[in-house]
Design a protein around this motif. Structure first.
Motif, PDB file in Angstrom:
ATOM      1  N   VAL A  36     -38.498  24.776  -9.821  1.00 46.78           N
ATOM      2  CA  VAL A  36     -37.437  24.954  -8.829  1.00 46.78           C
ATOM      3  C   VAL A  36     -36.217  25.627  -9.454  1.00 46.78           C
ATOM      4  N   THR A  37     -35.866  25.225 -10.662  1.00 46.31           N
ATOM      5  CA  THR A  37     -34.737  25.866 -11.347  1.00 46.31           C
ATOM      6  C   THR A  37     -35.007  27.347 -11.595  1.00 46.31           C
ATOM      7  N   ALA A  38     -36.227  27.655 -12.069  1.00 47.27           N
ATOM      8  CA  ALA A  38     -36.582  29.048 -12.331  1.00 47.27           C
ATOM      9  C   ALA A  38     -36.580  29.875 -11.050  1.00 47.27           C
ATOM     10  N   SER A  39     -37.050  29.281  -9.946  1.00 44.93           N
ATOM     11  CA  SER A  39     -37.143  30.004  -8.690  1.00 44.93           C
ATOM     12  C   SER A  39     -35.776  30.224  -8.051  1.00 44.93           C
ATOM     13  N   LEU A  40     -34.969  29.172  -7.974  1.00 42.05           N
ATOM     14  CA  LEU A  40     -33.709  29.261  -7.235  1.00 42.05           C
ATOM     15  C   LEU A  40     -32.576  29.890  -8.047  1.00 42.05           C
ATOM     16  N   LEU A  41     -32.556  29.653  -9.336  1.00 44.23           N
ATOM     17  CA  LEU A  41     -31.453  30.169 -10.146  1.00 44.23           C
ATOM     18  C   LEU A  41     -31.767  31.509 -10.799  1.00 44.23           C
ATOM     19  N   PHE A  42     -33.057  31.753 -11.105  1.00 44.18           N
ATOM     20  CA  PHE A  42     -33.413  32.977 -11.825  1.00 44.18           C
ATOM     21  C   PHE A  42     -34.378  33.865 -11.050  1.00 44.18           C
ATOM     22  N   GLN A  43     -34.654  33.509  -9.779  1.00 43.12           N
ATOM     23  CA  GLN A  43     -35.503  34.316  -8.895  1.00 43.12           C
ATOM     24  C   GLN A  43     -36.870  34.627  -9.506  1.00 43.12           C
ATOM     25  N   VAL A  44     -37.424  33.673 -10.241  1.00 44.95           N
ATOM     26  CA  VAL A  44     -38.761  33.826 -10.813  1.00 44.95           C
ATOM     27  C   VAL A  44     -39.792  33.597  -9.717  1.00 44.95           C
ATOM     28  N   SER A  45     -40.875  34.353  -9.725  1.00 38.23           N
ATOM     29  CA  SER A  45     -41.913  34.190  -8.712  1.00 38.23           C
ATOM     30  C   SER A  45     -43.272  34.532  -9.319  1.00 38.23           C
TER      31      SER A  45
END
Length: 357
Positions: free
Chosen positions: A129-138
């Motif tokens: 969740v941190t990677a997705s929401l803060l760093f736009q990782v997908s």
């Protein structure tokens, strides 16, 4: 016990005892095979139903024909591109969670020692969740972050619980506390994020197979092709370790090395399953106990737990798709409906026995 017959020699009594033990073991092996075959048949049956039903209902014969290269373009698209990857992913996720939970529970000798209870899934969720929401990782990078989070959480919990060895009760309590802290991180990150992104993250956190495709199937299949044999290899030490550290050491087991190998495999199994579908709740928690009840006296019953996990996720996803008209629920909602009452029953039994908190 067999009675002693007049004039029977000690050798004859010993031979009779050996034959009795052999008969009991044979019955246990036969039951194990029959139960495994029954679970596999149930998985295949539900798998076939999941490929047949939906907005476009197909006869089973058409589904089989399409799987073997026949059928028209519409059938191939529906079966091969929409339904087949989702059903396969349900099986693989169930295998991963079921096997992981059975290893944790048997190794730590605690029915609460499940990756979704002791913080392993929470670690995957927090990092993803941190990677997705803060760093736009997908994409695959997001799946990799979930796996990294589960492994990091497992290592941290193990180190915090280690005191000249690891006691199952201590590891579970530390894991519950650690998981609660990681859940706070998740909700903090979501609260500071855009509403639309937070809603998508929340959907993933419930555990879902909606919208999944071959892009999630192949990485999970590859990971399980490596992890399942490694777990089977490490599980040879599970029998001695379930007797306790001293007894296991006396039987020649390398206690810490074998325990670390099993915990590493179980953590990675939960991590890759979470990466593919999110933290699908309670599958790892209930698959092992159900399997052990089906084959009592067969130890951890790892193959049966894997098949039970696959069956639970398949049935839950089938219900999630079709229980409510025009609405597809996240599969984690349905598995929680199954698992939450079992958790309450387990806690009630523990309190009645005087072992509750």
């Amino acid at each position: 016990m067999t009675g002693t017959r007049p004039g029977e020699t000690p050798d004859a009594r010993l031979a009779d005892a050996v034959r009795t033990v052999a008969r009991v073991r044979d019955r246990g092996r036969r039951r194990s095979v029959v139960v495994a075959a029954g679970l596999l048949a149930a998985v295949v049956a539900v798998f076939a139903v999941s490929l047949s039903v939906g907005d476009m209902v197909m006869p089973l014969g058409t589904v089989v024909e399409t799987l073997f290269g026949g059928g028209d373009g519409g059938s191939r698209f529906v079966v091969l591109e929409l339904r087949l990857p989702r059903a396969l992913l349900a099986v693989l996720v169930g295998v991963g969670f079921g096997l992981s939970g059975a290893v944790f529970q048997s190794l730590l000798r605690n029915p609460l020692a499940s990756p979704d209870i002791i913080g392993i899934s929470a670690g995957a969720s927090a990092v993803a969740v941190t990677a997705s929401l803060l760093f736009q990782v997908s994409g695959l990078a997001l799946s990799g972050s979930a796996l990294l989070g589960s492994v990091a959480a497992g290592a941290a919990i193990y180190l915090l619980a280690w005191r000249q060895g690891v006691a199952g009760q201590r590891l579970v309590l530390i894991g519950v506390g650690f998981g609660t802290g990681l859940s706070s991180v998740v909700w903090y990150v979501m609260a500071r994020s855009d509403t639309t992104d937070a809603q998508e993250a929340y959907l993933w956190l419930t555990g879902t197979l909606n919208g999944r495709s071959w892009g999630q199937v192949w990485p999970l299949l590859t990971a399980l092709a490596v992890l399942v044999p490694l777990t089977a290899l490490a599980a040879r030490a599970l029998g001695p370790l379930r007797l306790g550290d001293d007894a296991a050491a006396g039987l020649g087991a390398r206690v810490e090395r074998d325990r670390l190998a099993l915990l590493g495999c179980a953590t990675a199994l939960a991590g890759v399953a979470t990466a593919a579908a999110g933290p699908v709740g309670f599958v790892a928690f209930v698959a092992g106990p159900i399997a052990r009840r089906l084959v009592p006296g067969r130890g951890a019953a790892l193959p049966h737990a894997a098949l039970t996990g696959a069956l639970i996720v398949l049935v839950a996803d089938l219900g999630a798709q079709h229980l409510l008209p025009s609405v597809q629920l996240p599969v984690g909602v349905v598995t929680s409906i199954i698992g939450a009452p079992y958790l309450l029953l387990l806690l009630a039994r523990a309190n009645r026995g005087g072992s509750g908190g």
